[in-house]
Design a protein around this motif. Structure first.
Motif, mmCIF file in Angstrom:
data_model
loop_
_atom_site.group_PDB
_atom_site.id
_atom_site.type_symbol
_atom_site.label_atom_id
_atom_site.label_comp_id
_atom_site.label_asym_id
_atom_site.label_seq_id
_atom_site.Cartn_x
_atom_site.Cartn_y
_atom_site.Cartn_z
ATOM 1 N N ASN A 90 0.823 -1.211 0.000
ATOM 2 C CA ASN A 90 0.000 0.000 0.000
ATOM 3 C C ASN A 90 0.856 1.259 0.000
ATOM 4 O O ASN A 90 0.548 2.237 -0.691
ATOM 5 C CB ASN A 90 -0.923 0.010 1.218
ATOM 6 N N GLU A 91 1.914 1.255 0.794
ATOM 7 C CA GLU A 91 2.800 2.421 0.839
ATOM 8 C C GLU A 91 3.461 2.651 -0.518
ATOM 9 O O GLU A 91 3.590 3.781 -0.986
ATOM 10 C CB GLU A 91 3.870 2.228 1.915
ATOM 11 N N ARG A 92 3.874 1.569 -1.148
ATOM 12 C CA ARG A 92 4.509 1.691 -2.461
ATOM 13 C C ARG A 92 3.517 2.205 -3.508
ATOM 14 O O ARG A 92 3.850 3.078 -4.320
ATOM 15 C CB ARG A 92 5.080 0.339 -2.879
ATOM 16 N N SER A 114 -10.204 11.458 -6.942
ATOM 17 C CA SER A 114 -11.649 11.493 -6.691
ATOM 18 C C SER A 114 -11.986 10.886 -5.333
ATOM 19 O O SER A 114 -12.941 11.311 -4.676
ATOM 20 C CB SER A 114 -12.414 10.770 -7.811
ATOM 21 N N TYR A 115 -11.206 9.905 -4.903
ATOM 22 C CA TYR A 115 -11.461 9.304 -3.600
ATOM 23 C C TYR A 115 -10.976 10.196 -2.471
ATOM 24 O O TYR A 115 -11.577 10.259 -1.398
ATOM 25 C CB TYR A 115 -10.818 7.920 -3.477
ATOM 26 N N LEU A 116 -9.871 10.901 -2.702
ATOM 27 C CA LEU A 116 -9.323 11.775 -1.667
ATOM 28 C C LEU A 116 -10.128 13.052 -1.488
ATOM 29 O O LEU A 116 -9.997 13.739 -0.471
ATOM 30 C CB LEU A 116 -7.873 12.132 -2.015
ATOM 31 N N ASP A 117 -10.960 13.386 -2.455
ATOM 32 C CA ASP A 117 -11.718 14.636 -2.444
ATOM 33 C C ASP A 117 -12.942 14.513 -1.542
ATOM 34 O O ASP A 117 -14.083 14.457 -1.989
ATOM 35 C CB ASP A 117 -12.126 14.999 -3.873
ATOM 36 N N GLU A 348 -7.132 4.842 7.265
ATOM 37 C CA GLU A 348 -7.059 6.228 6.827
ATOM 38 C C GLU A 348 -7.596 6.345 5.400
ATOM 39 O O GLU A 348 -7.590 5.389 4.631
ATOM 40 C CB GLU A 348 -5.610 6.713 6.871
ATOM 41 N N ARG A 349 -8.027 7.553 5.066
ATOM 42 C CA ARG A 349 -8.643 7.778 3.760
ATOM 43 C C ARG A 349 -7.723 7.375 2.615
ATOM 44 O O ARG A 349 -8.156 6.773 1.633
ATOM 45 C CB ARG A 349 -9.029 9.254 3.623
ATOM 46 N N TRP A 350 -6.426 7.652 2.745
ATOM 47 C CA TRP A 350 -5.515 7.346 1.636
ATOM 48 C C TRP A 350 -5.431 5.842 1.400
ATOM 49 O O TRP A 350 -5.296 5.399 0.251
ATOM 50 C CB TRP A 350 -4.132 7.949 1.868
ATOM 51 N N LYS A 351 -5.515 5.050 2.457
ATOM 52 C CA LYS A 351 -5.462 3.597 2.284
ATOM 53 C C LYS A 351 -6.694 3.103 1.547
ATOM 54 O O LYS A 351 -6.611 2.225 0.678
ATOM 55 C CB LYS A 351 -5.349 2.902 3.642
ATOM 56 N N GLY A 353 -8.344 4.924 -0.454
ATOM 57 C CA GLY A 353 -8.166 5.448 -1.808
ATOM 58 C C GLY A 353 -7.274 4.558 -2.649
ATOM 59 O O GLY A 353 -7.512 4.373 -3.848
ATOM 60 N N VAL A 354 -6.242 4.001 -2.028
ATOM 61 C CA VAL A 354 -5.385 3.047 -2.737
ATOM 62 C C VAL A 354 -6.200 1.838 -3.171
ATOM 63 O O VAL A 354 -6.100 1.362 -4.307
ATOM 64 C CB VAL A 354 -4.201 2.625 -1.836
ATOM 65 N N ALA A 355 -7.027 1.321 -2.261
ATOM 66 C CA ALA A 355 -7.863 0.156 -2.596
ATOM 67 C C ALA A 355 -8.812 0.489 -3.747
ATOM 68 O O ALA A 355 -9.018 -0.336 -4.654
ATOM 69 C CB ALA A 355 -8.649 -0.286 -1.366
ATOM 70 N N PHE A 356 -9.384 1.691 -3.730
ATOM 71 C CA PHE A 356 -10.291 2.087 -4.805
ATOM 72 C C PHE A 356 -9.549 2.201 -6.131
ATOM 73 O O PHE A 356 -10.015 1.716 -7.170
ATOM 74 C CB PHE A 356 -10.962 3.419 -4.455
ATOM 75 N N ALA A 357 -8.370 2.815 -6.090
ATOM 76 C CA ALA A 357 -7.584 2.961 -7.316
ATOM 77 C C ALA A 357 -7.164 1.603 -7.858
ATOM 78 O O ALA A 357 -7.194 1.366 -9.070
ATOM 79 C CB ALA A 357 -6.357 3.831 -7.054
ATOM 80 N N GLU A 358 -6.783 0.691 -6.970
ATOM 81 C CA GLU A 358 -6.387 -0.640 -7.419
ATOM 82 C C GLU A 358 -7.566 -1.397 -8.009
ATOM 83 O O GLU A 358 -7.427 -2.143 -8.982
ATOM 84 C CB GLU A 358 -5.778 -1.427 -6.256
ATOM 85 N N GLY A 359 -8.752 -1.206 -7.433
ATOM 86 C CA GLY A 359 -9.919 -1.860 -7.980
ATOM 87 C C GLY A 359 -10.359 -1.263 -9.298
ATOM 88 O O GLY A 359 -10.917 -1.950 -10.145
#
Length: 680
Positions: A90-92, A114-117, A348-351, A353-359
């Motif tokens: 996730n960090e990477r 869009s997820y971070l907004d 946290e929101r960024w985590k 967001g990572v999951a959303f971006a990966e999906g």
């Protein structure tokens, strides 16, 4: 398809991604350290508890200090080696996404942004979902319910049945649409039906959750309506198949012509009409649990229309909660995350967001991940390991006393037909046509869901996509696909403690080597063995083979049934059988491969540990994991893998382990040689 580990019990909706090139490029070389990342030889000696006798508890001996000193983070339901690597991944990925999140021309960046907004998400409130909820509420007769279920599925909203396009188990060179039971919001039928205090408390909390969700959706009389939905789902749970029944490849292979699905239908749930609406290419369908699906259709037919609409509103709010304001998504997490899993707080929101971006744009992210973090030498070393373990499996088959010669010949042919996938795809998925807007999180999710659903339906009538992967390179997992005749190892699992080219070979063979063996052996486990050398579901073993295999399997079932993971709650030996066979066979095969790699030489003693000891310690190390009680309880119901402690204990069936650690009669894990389970 079998997984090494199960994804989260309530994973987010699978989404689509962005356009990318047709073939992969060789990843750039990443820096490699001169010594192992973990300890002096690849094992964390400080994590051991040497006051424990290995024969009494090998998990505690190898991992006791780690278990005692490692807290579970507040945003985790459990924590171990898999989760540690997932955090690293996730960090990477976050680093990759942060570089492009402000670029309006980059689809990956727009997705993450869009997820971070959160300001836009909160400002819009429930407005984005209201058109869909209005469509649900406008339903004025049961005649329109089937069409609504189809639209819900495309939007990523779970319904009374599930469906997907996959290989036809008996004709793996072609795709077919499959249906399976659904209609319940709790993860397992036992949560509706078992009459003990814990399950009663879950049911009470579930009704409270449904009540709050209806209230958030602006609905009146929420408590009574929530109870009516609970009553409906309880009726459905009573007709559902158990997980043991649903995991049987033969029992769940039930082929129906399109017209014949009318036999499973009711006036409310019209399967021929639904399937025609999905795709004109659907002419036949596989039905996983016919009696459950027919039973569900009849139950829905008898239910009031208002209850069906309320259930769809609740499914929609729950399935799409991550793309709505925190008032909704926090409510969903409070039940599914905290009540069912015991997790105190959301990531946290960024985590997320990572999951959303990966999906949504997963392979575009994965291509960059592989380029940065999976150097060519890792792939080369891994391919060598896989080849060695495959060879060891071949030798095991040759030496089997219980398997008949004609079956051995076909088993060896099956092994020779395997495809091995390591690191990342040779061809990347193309998502041209998917629209992603920087300021429209909910719209992005719906468009991605519908795009991905159509991508799946488009497979019908096409050649099987053997290049396709079922996981992303940045996923910490591995899998076996029976129809594809493949074993697959994404890049993210190919790092310490599983795999480190600088570590002692014994650690690598006990870690990733056993994982390789686990996935190979899945093709020969209680379900995988039902698929022949062409990947076809067929009866290809002799009766004598089946009898011997089933006898050994029953021993393993009994062994795991006896394990009490929580007070009064045991591992389900039948439910976890395939994974337990995978662990037993995988470790056995990997040990043979390790010994063969020594070419008759004795492994050196390192830091006081023999080669055999390091091999088994390498196995135990990858299963380090601490659970929250609620998470472990839920896994006992829903996860076909045994808990990590019991996975480490599989060593008690292996003769060399006894010599390595001097396990003696009277010690807890000791088994008389005649009682040690031997399959592969």
């Amino acid at each position: 398809m079998r997984l090494l580990i199960l994804p989260a019990l309530l994973a987010g909706t699978a989404l689509a991604g962005c356009a990318s090139t047709a073939t992969s490029e060789a990843p750039a070389v990443a820096p490699v350290t001169a010594k192992p990342e973990i300890g002096a030889f690849g094992f964390d000696v400080a994590g051991m508890d040497r006051s424990v006798t290995p024969g009494n508890d090998f998990y505690e001996f190898a991992n006791g200090a780690w278990a005692k000193n490692t807290p579970i983070p507040a945003d985790k339901s459990n924590y171990g080696m898999f989760t540690a690597l997932a955090d690293l991944s996730n960090e990477r990925v976050r680093g990759i996404l942060d570089e492009v999140k402000d670029d309006p021309d980059n689809m990956v960046g727009r997705t993450y942004a869009s997820y971070l907004d959160t300001a836009t998400v909160e400002a819009r409130g429930l407005a984005p979902i209201q058109p869909w909820l209005a469509q649900v509420k406008a339903l004025d007769s049961k005649a329109g319910y089937s069409a609504l279920v189809v639209e819900a599925a495309k939007n990523g909203v779970s319904g009374p049945v599930g469906g997907y396009v996959g290989q036809d188990d008996k004709f793996p060179d072609r795709y077919i649409f499959s249906m399976y039971q659904g209609g319940t919001g709790l993860p397992d039928r036992d949560m509706y039906l078992v009459d003990n205090d814990k399950m009663k408390s879950i049911r009470t909390a579930y009704v409270a959750y449904l009540t709050k969700m209806l209230t958030l959706a602006g609905e009146a009389n929420a408590a009574a309506r929530a109870q009516a939905v609970m009553d409906l789902e309880t009726k459905i749970a009573k007709v559902q198949w158990t997980r043991e029944e649903s995991s049987d490849a033969v029992k769940t292979y039930n082929k129906y012509a399109l017209a014949d699905t009318a036999k499973l239908s009711s006036a409310t749930l019209d399967f021929p009409a639904m399937l025609k609406a999905l795709s004109p290419k659907i002419t036949e369908v596989l039905v996983g649990q016919p009696s459950a699906i027919k039973g569900t259709a009849d139950i829905l037919d008898a239910a009031p229309l208002g209850v069906l609409k309320d259930q769809m509103i609740l499914r929609s709010m729950s399935s799409l909660s991550n793309y709505l304001p925190d008032a909704v998504s926090d409510t969903q997490f409070a039940f599914y995350g905290t009540v069912l899993q015991g997790t105190p707080q959301r990531e946290e929101r960024w985590k997320r967001g990572v999951a959303f971006a990966e999906g949504t744009v997963g392979e575009a992210v994965g291509k960059e991940y592989a380029a940065r973090y999976f150097p060519p030498e890792y792939k080369a070393e891994m391919n060598k390991l896989v080849a060695n373990v495959l060879d060891a499996m071949g030798r095991r088959i040759d030496a089997l006393e219980w398997m008949q010669p004609q079956t051995k010949a076909r088993a060896k042919a099956k092994l020779a037909n395997f495809t091995v996938k390591v690191g990342y795809p040779d061809k990347w998925r193309d998502y041209t046509g998917l629209e992603i807007k920087r300021d429209d999180l909910f719209g992005n999710a719906i468009r991605s869901n519908r795009f991905d659903y159509q991508y799946m339906l488009d497979k019908l009538g096409e050649p099987v996509r053997k290049w396709e992967w079922g996981m992303l390179p940045q996923t910490v997992n591995a899998y076996a696909n029976f129809g594809m005749m493949e074993v697959v190892f994404p890049a993210a699992i190919l790092q310490p403690p599983f795999f480190d080219p600088k570590a002692d070979p014994a650690i690598n063979y006990g870690g990733i080597g056993a994982v390789i063996g686990h996935e190979i052996s899945h093709h020969f486990d209680d379900q995988g063995a039902k698929y022949n050398e062409k990947g076809e579901l067929s009866d290809w073993w002799t009766p004598a083979d089946v009898k011997a295999f089933e006898a050994a399997s029953k021993q393993l079932v009994a062994q795991y049934d006896a394990y009490e993971a929580l007070p009064g709650e045991h591992v389900k030996g039948e439910f976890t059988l395939g994974e337990n066979i995978g662990d037993l066979a995988g470790l056995t095969i990997a040990y043979d491969a390790y010994k063969h790699s020594l070419e008759g030489k004795e492994a050196p003693v390192i830091d006081g540990f023999t080669g055999d000891q390091r091999f088994y310690l390498g196995w135990a190390q990858v299963w380090r994991r601490n659970y929250r009680e609620a998470n472990l309880r839920a896994r006992l119901l829903t996860d076909p893998h045994s808990p990590s402690i019991q996975r480490a204990w599989v060593v008690r069936n292996l003769d060399p382990w006894y010599g390595a650690f001097d396990a003696k009669p009277g010690e807890t894990l000791y088994l008389d040689p005649a009682k040690r389970v031997r399959i592969w």
